[in-house]
Design a protein around this motif. Structure first.
Motif, PDB file in Angstrom:
ATOM      1  N   ALA A 121       0.185 -10.658 -11.597  1.00  0.00           N
ATOM      2  CA  ALA A 121      -0.049 -10.328 -10.184  1.00  0.00           C
ATOM      3  C   ALA A 121      -0.345  -8.834 -10.021  1.00  0.00           C
ATOM      4  CB  ALA A 121       1.156 -10.732  -9.337  1.00  0.00           C
ATOM      5  N   VAL A 122       0.382  -7.993 -10.743  1.00  0.00           N
ATOM      6  CA  VAL A 122       0.149  -6.548 -10.660  1.00  0.00           C
ATOM      7  C   VAL A 122      -1.242  -6.200 -11.180  1.00  0.00           C
ATOM      8  CG1 VAL A 122       0.860  -4.298 -11.592  1.00  0.00           C
ATOM      9  CG2 VAL A 122       2.575  -5.894 -10.727  1.00  0.00           C
ATOM     10  N   ILE A 123      -1.611  -6.778 -12.313  1.00  0.00           N
ATOM     11  CA  ILE A 123      -2.936  -6.516 -12.888  1.00  0.00           C
ATOM     12  C   ILE A 123      -4.027  -6.963 -11.914  1.00  0.00           C
ATOM     13  CG2 ILE A 123      -4.551  -7.197 -14.723  1.00  0.00           C
ATOM     14  CD1 ILE A 123      -2.031  -7.297 -16.589  1.00  0.00           C
ATOM     15  N   ASP A 124      -3.861  -8.146 -11.344  1.00  0.00           N
ATOM     16  CA  ASP A 124      -4.831  -8.653 -10.375  1.00  0.00           C
ATOM     17  C   ASP A 124      -4.918  -7.717  -9.164  1.00  0.00           C
ATOM     18  OD1 ASP A 124      -6.609 -10.765  -9.202  1.00  0.00           O
ATOM     19  OD2 ASP A 124      -4.956 -10.861  -7.747  1.00  0.00           O
ATOM     20  N   PHE A 125      -3.768  -7.319  -8.629  1.00  0.00           N
ATOM     21  CA  PHE A 125      -3.721  -6.432  -7.466  1.00  0.00           C
ATOM     22  C   PHE A 125      -4.410  -5.104  -7.758  1.00  0.00           C
ATOM     23  CE2 PHE A 125      -1.433  -2.947  -5.302  1.00  0.00           C
ATOM     24  CZ  PHE A 125      -1.735  -3.258  -3.976  1.00  0.00           C
ATOM     25  N   LEU A 126      -4.052  -4.471  -8.878  1.00  0.00           N
ATOM     26  CA  LEU A 126      -4.622  -3.163  -9.194  1.00  0.00           C
ATOM     27  C   LEU A 126      -6.122  -3.253  -9.495  1.00  0.00           C
ATOM     28  CD1 LEU A 126      -1.731  -1.608 -11.297  1.00  0.00           C
ATOM     29  CD2 LEU A 126      -2.380  -1.073  -8.932  1.00  0.00           C
ATOM     30  N   THR A 127      -6.541  -4.317 -10.151  1.00  0.00           N
ATOM     31  CA  THR A 127      -7.967  -4.505 -10.429  1.00  0.00           C
ATOM     32  C   THR A 127      -8.742  -4.660  -9.125  1.00  0.00           C
ATOM     33  OG1 THR A 127      -7.488  -5.523 -12.566  1.00  0.00           O
ATOM     34  CG2 THR A 127      -9.659  -5.968 -11.614  1.00  0.00           C
ATOM     35  N   ARG A 128      -8.216  -5.453  -8.220  1.00  0.00           N
ATOM     36  CA  ARG A 128      -8.885  -5.647  -6.933  1.00  0.00           C
ATOM     37  C   ARG A 128      -8.851  -4.377  -6.087  1.00  0.00           C
ATOM     38  NH1 ARG A 128      -5.840 -10.386  -4.900  1.00  0.00           N
ATOM     39  NH2 ARG A 128      -6.975 -10.021  -2.982  1.00  0.00           N
ATOM     40  N   MET A 129      -7.770  -3.606  -6.159  1.00  0.00           N
ATOM     41  CA  MET A 129      -7.715  -2.327  -5.444  1.00  0.00           C
ATOM     42  C   MET A 129      -8.752  -1.358  -6.011  1.00  0.00           C
ATOM     43  SD  MET A 129      -5.624  -2.568  -2.964  1.00  0.00           S
ATOM     44  CE  MET A 129      -5.320  -0.889  -2.484  1.00  0.00           C
ATOM     45  N   GLN A 130      -8.881  -1.327  -7.335  1.00  0.00           N
ATOM     46  CA  GLN A 130      -9.886  -0.465  -7.958  1.00  0.00           C
ATOM     47  C   GLN A 130     -11.275  -0.867  -7.486  1.00  0.00           C
ATOM     48  OE1 GLN A 130     -10.039  -0.691 -12.234  1.00  0.00           O
ATOM     49  NE2 GLN A 130     -11.926   0.476 -12.328  1.00  0.00           N
ATOM     50  N   GLU A 131     -11.560  -2.159  -7.471  1.00  0.00           N
ATOM     51  CA  GLU A 131     -12.858  -2.633  -7.008  1.00  0.00           C
ATOM     52  C   GLU A 131     -13.089  -2.264  -5.543  1.00  0.00           C
ATOM     53  OE1 GLU A 131     -12.549  -6.779  -7.953  1.00  0.00           O
ATOM     54  OE2 GLU A 131     -12.936  -6.439 -10.085  1.00  0.00           O
ATOM     55  N   ALA A 132     -12.054  -2.370  -4.715  1.00  0.00           N
ATOM     56  CA  ALA A 132     -12.180  -2.015  -3.297  1.00  0.00           C
ATOM     57  C   ALA A 132     -12.488  -0.532  -3.138  1.00  0.00           C
ATOM     58  CB  ALA A 132     -10.906  -2.383  -2.540  1.00  0.00           C
ATOM     59  N   VAL A 133     -11.791   0.306  -3.896  1.00  0.00           N
ATOM     60  CA  VAL A 133     -12.013   1.746  -3.820  1.00  0.00           C
ATOM     61  C   VAL A 133     -13.394   2.103  -4.365  1.00  0.00           C
ATOM     62  CG1 VAL A 133     -11.230   3.977  -4.720  1.00  0.00           C
ATOM     63  CG2 VAL A 133      -9.575   2.334  -3.839  1.00  0.00           C
ATOM     64  N   ASP A 134     -13.759   1.524  -5.495  1.00  0.00           N
ATOM     65  CA  ASP A 134     -15.071   1.791  -6.078  1.00  0.00           C
ATOM     66  C   ASP A 134     -16.198   1.346  -5.151  1.00  0.00           C
ATOM     67  OD1 ASP A 134     -14.018   2.944  -8.341  1.00  0.00           O
ATOM     68  OD2 ASP A 134     -14.315   1.186  -9.620  1.00  0.00           O
ATOM     69  N   SER A 135     -16.037   0.245  -4.453  1.00  0.00           N
ATOM     70  CA  SER A 135     -17.100  -0.238  -3.570  1.00  0.00           C
ATOM     71  C   SER A 135     -17.276   0.683  -2.370  1.00  0.00           C
ATOM     72  CB  SER A 135     -16.835  -1.675  -3.115  1.00  0.00           C
ATOM     73  OG  SER A 135     -15.729  -1.722  -2.231  1.00  0.00           O
TER      74      SER A 135
ATOM     75  N   LEU B 160       0.822  -1.211   0.000  1.00  0.00           N
ATOM     76  CA  LEU B 160       0.000   0.000   0.000  1.00  0.00           C
ATOM     77  C   LEU B 160       0.854   1.258   0.000  1.00  0.00           C
ATOM     78  CD1 LEU B 160      -2.843  -1.085   2.424  1.00  0.00           C
ATOM     79  CD2 LEU B 160      -2.964  -0.829  -0.068  1.00  0.00           C
ATOM     80  N   GLU B 161       1.957   1.229   0.711  1.00  0.00           N
ATOM     81  CA  GLU B 161       2.870   2.378   0.722  1.00  0.00           C
ATOM     82  C   GLU B 161       3.481   2.592  -0.668  1.00  0.00           C
ATOM     83  OE1 GLU B 161       4.948   5.729   2.036  1.00  0.00           O
ATOM     84  OE2 GLU B 161       3.184   4.699   2.781  1.00  0.00           O
ATOM     85  N   ALA B 162       3.864   1.517  -1.335  1.00  0.00           N
ATOM     86  CA  ALA B 162       4.406   1.634  -2.696  1.00  0.00           C
ATOM     87  C   ALA B 162       3.347   2.203  -3.638  1.00  0.00           C
ATOM     88  CB  ALA B 162       4.895   0.277  -3.187  1.00  0.00           C
ATOM     89  N   LEU B 163       2.100   1.772  -3.469  1.00  0.00           N
ATOM     90  CA  LEU B 163       1.011   2.286  -4.293  1.00  0.00           C
ATOM     91  C   LEU B 163       0.804   3.777  -4.035  1.00  0.00           C
ATOM     92  CD1 LEU B 163      -1.279   1.776  -6.307  1.00  0.00           C
ATOM     93  CD2 LEU B 163      -2.701   1.063  -4.368  1.00  0.00           C
ATOM     94  N   ARG B 164       0.826   4.193  -2.776  1.00  0.00           N
ATOM     95  CA  ARG B 164       0.677   5.615  -2.437  1.00  0.00           C
ATOM     96  C   ARG B 164       1.804   6.456  -3.043  1.00  0.00           C
ATOM     97  NH1 ARG B 164      -0.284   3.450   2.785  1.00  0.00           N
ATOM     98  NH2 ARG B 164      -2.510   3.204   3.059  1.00  0.00           N
ATOM     99  N   LEU B 165       3.028   5.946  -2.968  1.00  0.00           N
ATOM    100  CA  LEU B 165       4.157   6.682  -3.538  1.00  0.00           C
ATOM    101  C   LEU B 165       4.021   6.807  -5.055  1.00  0.00           C
ATOM    102  CD1 LEU B 165       7.081   5.206  -1.400  1.00  0.00           C
ATOM    103  CD2 LEU B 165       6.129   7.531  -1.279  1.00  0.00           C
ATOM    104  N   TYR B 166       3.562   5.743  -5.707  1.00  0.00           N
ATOM    105  CA  TYR B 166       3.331   5.811  -7.149  1.00  0.00           C
ATOM    106  C   TYR B 166       2.240   6.839  -7.456  1.00  0.00           C
ATOM    107  CZ  TYR B 166       1.694   5.035 -11.784  1.00  0.00           C
ATOM    108  OH  TYR B 166       1.292   5.265 -13.076  1.00  0.00           O
ATOM    109  N   GLN B 167       1.138   6.809  -6.693  1.00  0.00           N
ATOM    110  CA  GLN B 167       0.052   7.764  -6.916  1.00  0.00           C
ATOM    111  C   GLN B 167       0.538   9.204  -6.752  1.00  0.00           C
ATOM    112  OE1 GLN B 167      -2.574   5.994  -4.004  1.00  0.00           O
ATOM    113  NE2 GLN B 167      -3.990   5.318  -5.597  1.00  0.00           N
ATOM    114  N   ALA B 168       1.374   9.450  -5.758  1.00  0.00           N
ATOM    115  CA  ALA B 168       1.916  10.795  -5.549  1.00  0.00           C
ATOM    116  C   ALA B 168       2.802  11.207  -6.722  1.00  0.00           C
ATOM    117  CB  ALA B 168       2.701  10.851  -4.237  1.00  0.00           C
ATOM    118  N   ALA B 169       3.624  10.294  -7.213  1.00  0.00           N
ATOM    119  CA  ALA B 169       4.487  10.593  -8.352  1.00  0.00           C
ATOM    120  C   ALA B 169       3.660  10.870  -9.601  1.00  0.00           C
ATOM    121  CB  ALA B 169       5.461   9.437  -8.599  1.00  0.00           C
ATOM    122  N   GLU B 170       2.611  10.085  -9.801  1.00  0.00           N
ATOM    123  CA  GLU B 170       1.757  10.288 -10.965  1.00  0.00           C
ATOM    124  C   GLU B 170       1.004  11.619 -10.863  1.00  0.00           C
ATOM    125  OE1 GLU B 170      -1.243   7.773 -13.765  1.00  0.00           O
ATOM    126  OE2 GLU B 170      -1.461   7.489 -11.613  1.00  0.00           O
ATOM    127  N   ALA B 171       0.521  11.957  -9.671  1.00  0.00           N
ATOM    128  CA  ALA B 171      -0.168  13.244  -9.477  1.00  0.00           C
ATOM    129  C   ALA B 171       0.775  14.404  -9.772  1.00  0.00           C
ATOM    130  CB  ALA B 171      -0.719  13.339  -8.058  1.00  0.00           C
TER     131      ALA B 171
END
Length: 162
Positions: free
Chosen positions: A139-153, A17-28
Protein backbone atom coordinates in the motif's frame (compact mmCIF):
# COMPACT_ATOMS: atom_id res chain seq x y z
CA UNK A 1 -18.08 19.72 2.82
CA UNK A 2 -15.89 22.71 3.50
CA UNK A 3 -13.80 23.95 6.38
CA UNK A 4 -12.71 21.67 9.21
CA UNK A 5 -15.67 19.31 8.98
CA UNK A 6 -14.44 16.79 6.44
CA UNK A 7 -16.06 13.50 5.67
CA UNK A 8 -14.08 10.39 6.63
CA UNK A 9 -12.44 9.94 3.19
CA UNK A 10 -11.31 13.55 3.02
CA UNK A 11 -10.01 13.46 6.62
CA UNK A 12 -8.08 10.24 5.90
CA UNK A 13 -6.55 11.80 2.77
CA UNK A 14 -5.69 14.99 4.65
CA UNK A 15 -4.03 12.97 7.42
CA UNK A 16 -2.01 10.97 4.88
CA UNK A 17 -0.83 14.14 3.13
CA UNK A 18 0.11 15.73 6.45
CA UNK A 19 2.14 12.63 7.41
CA UNK A 20 3.87 12.80 4.02
CA UNK A 21 4.68 16.51 4.51
CA UNK A 22 6.11 15.82 7.97
CA UNK A 23 8.27 13.02 6.58
CA UNK A 24 9.48 15.30 3.75
CA UNK A 25 10.40 18.00 6.29
CA UNK A 26 12.29 15.48 8.42
CA UNK A 27 14.13 14.15 5.39
CA UNK A 28 15.02 17.68 4.22
CA UNK A 29 16.41 18.45 7.69
CA UNK A 30 18.44 15.24 7.61
CA UNK A 31 19.85 16.12 4.17
CA UNK A 32 20.78 19.60 5.45
CA UNK A 33 22.62 18.07 8.43
CA UNK A 34 24.39 15.63 6.10
CA UNK A 35 25.44 18.39 3.71
CA UNK A 36 26.72 20.48 6.60
CA UNK A 37 28.71 17.61 8.08
CA UNK A 38 30.27 16.89 4.67
CA UNK A 39 30.63 20.60 3.74
CA UNK A 40 28.60 20.13 0.54
CA UNK A 41 25.71 21.75 -1.25
CA UNK A 42 22.52 19.92 -2.19
CA UNK A 43 23.65 19.13 -5.73
CA UNK A 44 27.05 17.89 -4.59
CA UNK A 45 25.45 15.45 -2.17
CA UNK A 46 22.97 14.32 -4.82
CA UNK A 47 25.83 13.58 -7.22
CA UNK A 48 27.84 11.66 -4.63
CA UNK A 49 24.79 9.56 -3.81
CA UNK A 50 24.07 9.05 -7.55
CA UNK A 51 27.64 7.83 -8.10
CA UNK A 52 27.54 5.50 -5.10
CA UNK A 53 24.20 4.00 -6.24
CA UNK A 54 25.51 3.51 -9.78
CA UNK A 55 28.69 1.89 -8.48
CA UNK A 56 26.71 -0.55 -6.33
CA UNK A 57 24.67 -1.50 -9.43
CA UNK A 58 27.73 -1.85 -11.67
CA UNK A 59 26.64 1.13 -13.81
CA UNK A 60 28.84 3.79 -15.37
CA UNK A 61 28.02 7.50 -15.02
CA UNK A 62 29.12 10.18 -17.47
CA UNK A 63 29.07 13.94 -16.84
CA UNK A 64 26.06 14.23 -19.17
CA UNK A 65 24.16 11.78 -16.94
CA UNK A 66 24.81 14.07 -13.97
CA UNK A 67 23.63 17.15 -15.91
CA UNK A 68 20.44 15.34 -16.89
CA UNK A 69 19.86 14.02 -13.36
CA UNK A 70 20.23 17.47 -11.81
CA UNK A 71 18.65 19.39 -14.68
CA UNK A 72 21.57 21.80 -14.94
CA UNK A 73 23.78 23.02 -17.79
CA UNK A 74 26.94 21.22 -18.82
CA UNK A 75 29.00 24.25 -17.69
CA UNK A 76 27.43 24.10 -14.22
CA UNK A 77 27.98 20.35 -14.17
CA UNK A 78 31.67 20.77 -15.00
CA UNK A 79 32.10 23.27 -12.15
CA UNK A 80 30.29 20.99 -9.72
CA UNK A 81 32.36 17.96 -10.77
CA UNK A 82 35.57 19.99 -10.47
CA UNK A 83 34.64 20.92 -6.87
CA UNK A 84 33.85 17.31 -5.98
CA UNK A 85 37.06 16.07 -7.56
CA UNK A 86 39.13 18.72 -5.76
CA UNK A 87 37.49 17.76 -2.47
CA UNK A 88 38.36 14.10 -3.07
CA UNK A 89 34.82 12.77 -3.53
CA UNK A 90 35.05 11.63 -7.15
CA UNK A 91 37.55 10.82 -9.85
CA UNK A 92 37.29 11.05 -13.60
CA UNK A 93 38.22 7.81 -15.34
CA UNK A 94 39.01 7.72 -19.07
CA UNK A 95 36.42 5.98 -21.24
CA UNK A 96 38.03 2.78 -22.57
CA UNK A 97 37.12 3.38 -26.22
CA UNK A 98 36.33 7.12 -26.52
CA UNK A 99 39.29 9.39 -25.74
CA UNK A 100 36.98 12.43 -25.48
CA UNK A 101 34.76 10.88 -22.82
CA UNK A 102 35.16 10.07 -19.13
CA UNK A 103 33.31 8.12 -16.52
CA UNK A 104 32.80 9.38 -12.99
CA UNK A 105 33.52 7.21 -9.97
CA UNK A 106 33.04 7.92 -6.29
CA UNK A 107 36.18 7.72 -4.20
CA UNK A 108 36.65 5.64 -1.10
CA UNK A 109 36.43 8.88 0.88
CA UNK A 110 32.96 9.56 -0.56
CA UNK A 111 31.80 6.08 0.37
CA UNK A 112 33.30 6.27 3.86
CA UNK A 113 31.82 9.70 4.65
CA UNK A 114 28.36 8.89 3.32
CA UNK A 115 28.33 5.63 5.27
CA UNK A 116 29.52 7.33 8.44
CA UNK A 117 26.96 10.09 8.08
CA UNK A 118 23.95 8.13 6.85
CA UNK A 119 24.35 4.52 7.98
CA UNK A 120 22.53 4.91 11.31
CA UNK A 121 19.63 6.68 9.62
CA UNK A 122 19.48 4.08 6.85
CA UNK A 123 19.55 1.27 9.42
CA UNK A 124 16.63 2.84 11.31
CA UNK A 125 14.64 3.38 8.12
CA UNK A 126 15.32 -0.19 6.98
CA UNK A 127 14.17 -1.51 10.36
CA UNK A 128 10.86 0.39 10.07
CA UNK A 129 10.35 -0.95 6.55
CA UNK A 130 11.21 -4.50 7.63
CA UNK A 131 8.71 -4.34 10.48
CA UNK A 132 5.92 -3.25 8.15
CA UNK A 133 3.57 -5.98 6.96
CA UNK A 134 3.75 -7.05 3.32
CA UNK A 135 0.24 -5.69 2.72
CA UNK A 136 1.07 -2.32 4.26
CA UNK A 137 4.34 -2.19 2.30
CA UNK A 138 2.44 -2.78 -0.95
CA UNK A 139 0.00 0.00 0.00
CA UNK A 140 2.85 2.41 0.82
CA UNK A 141 4.63 1.64 -2.46
CA UNK A 142 1.39 2.12 -4.39
CA UNK A 143 0.64 5.40 -2.56
CA UNK A 144 4.12 6.85 -3.05
CA UNK A 145 4.26 5.79 -6.71
CA UNK A 146 0.91 7.42 -7.39
CA UNK A 147 1.95 10.56 -5.47
CA UNK A 148 5.13 10.75 -7.56
CA UNK A 149 3.07 10.43 -10.74
CA UNK A 150 0.67 13.14 -9.52
CA UNK A 151 3.54 15.51 -8.74
CA UNK A 152 5.36 14.73 -11.99
CA UNK A 153 2.20 15.32 -14.03
CA UNK A 154 1.78 18.78 -12.50
CA UNK A 155 5.33 19.64 -13.52
CA UNK A 156 4.74 18.42 -17.07
CA UNK A 157 1.46 20.33 -17.33
CA UNK A 158 3.05 23.60 -16.20
CA UNK A 159 5.89 23.19 -18.71
CA UNK A 160 3.37 22.60 -21.51
CA UNK A 161 1.52 25.84 -20.70
CA UNK A 162 4.60 28.04 -21.15
Amino acid sequence: MTGFFYDDDRQRATSALEALRLYQAAEAAMRRRTRESMSMGENELLVVRQLLRAQSRGQQVKPGDVAKYLGISTASTTSLLDRLESAGYLRRVPHPSDRRSVYLEPTERADDEVRATLSTMHDRMHQVAAETSPEATEAVIDFLTRMQEAVDSVERASVLRR
